[in-house]
Design a protein around this motif. Structure first.
Motif: not given
Length: 591
Positions: A384-394, A496-499
């Motif tokens: 969830r932190c990864d998604l909130a910080q633009g680290r979608v691969t992680a 938001a997470i897509q952006s």
């Protein structure tokens, strides 16, 4: 009828764990006639044969070389009550598999050997009872041996045992100690572990032995085995031990690491005082914590047969009896607080996430993982932190690993619904729009509020919506408890997470190579689904990050290997017969 895992299929399972599996059966036999089923079976056929009064299903076990039986037809004989037994740690990463098994088998009630399990899995509130650890008094007893070992230290020493880590060095530097290697349960070397009577005699010949309740402040077997074998228990003060009847200086010794050496010095200087405490600890365990003192499953069975409308079975003391509570009594349940160190870290992390302090939340989730490297709540929190910080691969890597643990490593029929919903969201945030849309119809029987929101969002993106989705009579249970969201809040979060990950709200472009690959995997999976029995269909979904083709290869190998082995054995037998008839002149093949 006890559907128990096969705990001795090969040399990998330690004798220590096999003994505990047998002890569960021995304890059940105190209150029931027990029939153990440890192989693949059809539930209807087995019930027809044995006509049981109660069916108990072991679930949520963390393997250690044991094998999980495949049980089909569990919807038969609805008149026979079914309950699950969680034979695992309260923090185990196989709990999602336990929840999937319970949903698939139609089981409402679970008994857990972990006293902290109800607090660790709130989604089981009101349905989880504790069947605490115990000893076999025929093994853990006073053998009358001379006390020749000052201190005995056994078990593993790493982040899961912070108190044990702290005292281990203090004791080994200052006293003569019997120290056993820290065997891992799943290693073949674990068969060398002191267990059973040998372990009990080693304790009986020792003055004292330390143990702790792990970072989860749990009642572990050592808490009972040490005093039960006539050895002084030195441990940390935690609520569950006080609930079990342990008192500092009376029947055990509670000590914080800074004061441990002074306490041990004082005790060793007064052997008569030590003998008094040892005798009191031995008396406590043999009076309250043997297999004869664990009738909770039988109590539930007897109470459930005469349960009136509105009434429910409750457990207020993990070591006390179960009883029936009326609707007028309100909320009644276990009074034992959840004081685990990992839970405190997770609470800090959630508070930080709620306030938008993602870096602080990440640090708290990682602190929880320092105690248990596979803790699913912390791994999910980091995703969830990864998604909130633009680290979608992680995020995709973490979520797919979590889901693979449940589907592949454990063998459950479905993933955790919240983890699956977030995996679909991560696919969308990574630009894999078509993969996310196609996978929304996977596990059609899986229903959960979070998954409904995700499916509805994907339906809106699809050219051909699959919804409306049906709502199950009882939605699937998840390991993760998240704040409820409205559709508008969920849509805003998706945008938001897509952006943050550089994707437009539409979810990315179509016609990519990945999309074509996913379409091929989906078509293959649909074809395999039509095969009878699904014998070679992989357990993992045909989606990025799961190694679907590798799993298919392994499944085909498992399916083909037995016939090939049988043919090879027949060929070797014929060759051996030829050699017997004609002598050694026959040239044997290199294979």
């Amino acid at each position: 009828m006890f559907f128990q895992w096969n705990h001795c299929p090969n040399a990998k399972a330690s004798g220590f764990l096999e003994q505990h599996a047998r002890l569960h059966v021995k304890c059940l036999a105190h209150d029931f006639e027990v029939e153990v089923i440890s192989e693949d079976c059809d539930y209807r056929e087995v019930c027809d044969r044995f006509e049981p009064d109660l069916a108990l299903f072991e679930a949520g076990y963390r393997t250690h070389g044991s094998t999980r039986p495949r049980i089909t037809g569990t919807d038969a004989h609805p008149g026979i009550p079914k309950i699950a037994l969680h034979n695992g740690d309260p923090w185990c990463d196989r709990r999602a598999g336990l929840l999937a098994d319970m949903d698939g088998w139609g089981i409402e009630t679970v008994f857990a050997i972990g006293t902290a399990t109800p607090g660790y899995t709130p989604s089981l509130a009101g349905r989880c009872f504790v069947w605490p650890n115990f000893i076999d008094p025929a093994v853990f007893r006073d053998y009358g041996l001379e006390k020749v070992v000052p201190v005995t230290l056994t078990g593993q020493v790493y982040g899961l045992y912070p108190w044990r880590q702290a005292v281990h060095e203090l004791l080994t530097e200052r006293y003569v100690c019997l120290v056993t290697p820290p065997f891992r349960y799943e290693d073949a070397a674990a068969r060398r572990m002191l267990a059973g009577g040998a372990y009990a005699r080693a304790l009986n010949a020792s003055w004292l032995s330390p143990s702790c309740g792990t970072m989860g402040h749990e009642l572990v077997r050592k808490h009972l085995e040490i005093p039960g074998a006539g050895c002084l228990l030195v441990t940390e003060r935690i609520p569950v031990l006080e609930a079990a009847g342990f008192l500092d200086g009376v029947n055990c010794v509670f000590a914080d690491p800074p004061k441990l050496v002074d306490k041990v010095d004082a005790l060793l200087a007064e052997p008569d005082r030590m003998r008094e405490i040892i005798a009191a600890g031995h008396a406590l365990v043999h009076a309250r914590h043997t297999l004869a003192h664990r009738p909770q499953i039988r109590q539930w069975f007897d109470l459930s047969r005469n349960l009136k409308d509105g009434a429910r079975i409750v457990q207020e003391d993990v070591f006390g009896p179960l009883r029936v509570a009326t609707a007028e009594e309100g909320m009644v349940g276990l009074r034992l607080p959840t004081t685990g160190l990992d839970r405190a870290a997770l609470r800090r992390a959630e508070q930080c996430l709620a306030r938008g302090r993602v870096d602080e939340a990440r640090a708290a989730f990682e602190a929880a993982l320092d105690y248990v490297a596979y803790l699913p709540e912390a791994r999910f929190g980091l995703a969830r932190c990864d998604l909130a910080q633009g680290r979608v691969t992680a995020a995709l890597a973490r979520l797919s690993a979590l889901i693979a643990t449940t589907l592949k490593d454990y063998g459950a029929a479905r993933p955790d619904p919240v983890e699956w919903a977030y995996y679909l969201a991560a696919l969308l945030a990574a630009g894999h729009r078509e993969a996310a849309i196609g996978l929304r119809s996977a596990y059609p029987e899986l229903d959960h509020a979070e998954l409904r929101l995700m499916r509805a969002a994907l339906d809106r993106l699809a050219d051909r919506p699959v919804g409306p989705w049906s709502v199950a009579a009882r939605p699937a249970t998840s390991l993760h408890a998240l704040p409820a969201r409205t559709p508008e809040m969920h849509s805003a979060w998706l945008v938001a997470i897509q952006s943050l990950n550089g994707q437009p709200p539409s979810g990315g472009r179509r016609g990519t190579r990945l999309h074509l690959r996913w379409q091929g995997l989906a078509a293959l999976d649909r074809a395999l689904r039509r095969l009878p029995g699904g014998v070679i269909r992989p357990r993992v979904p045909p989606a990025p990050g799961f190694g679907y083709l590798a799993e298919l290869r392994d499944a085909v190998g498992r399916w083909l290997l037995p016939p090939l082995v049988r043919r090879r054995l027949r060929a070797l037998a014929a060759q051996a017969a030829e050699i017997t008839r004609n002598g050694p002149r026959i040239r044997r093949s290199r294979s």
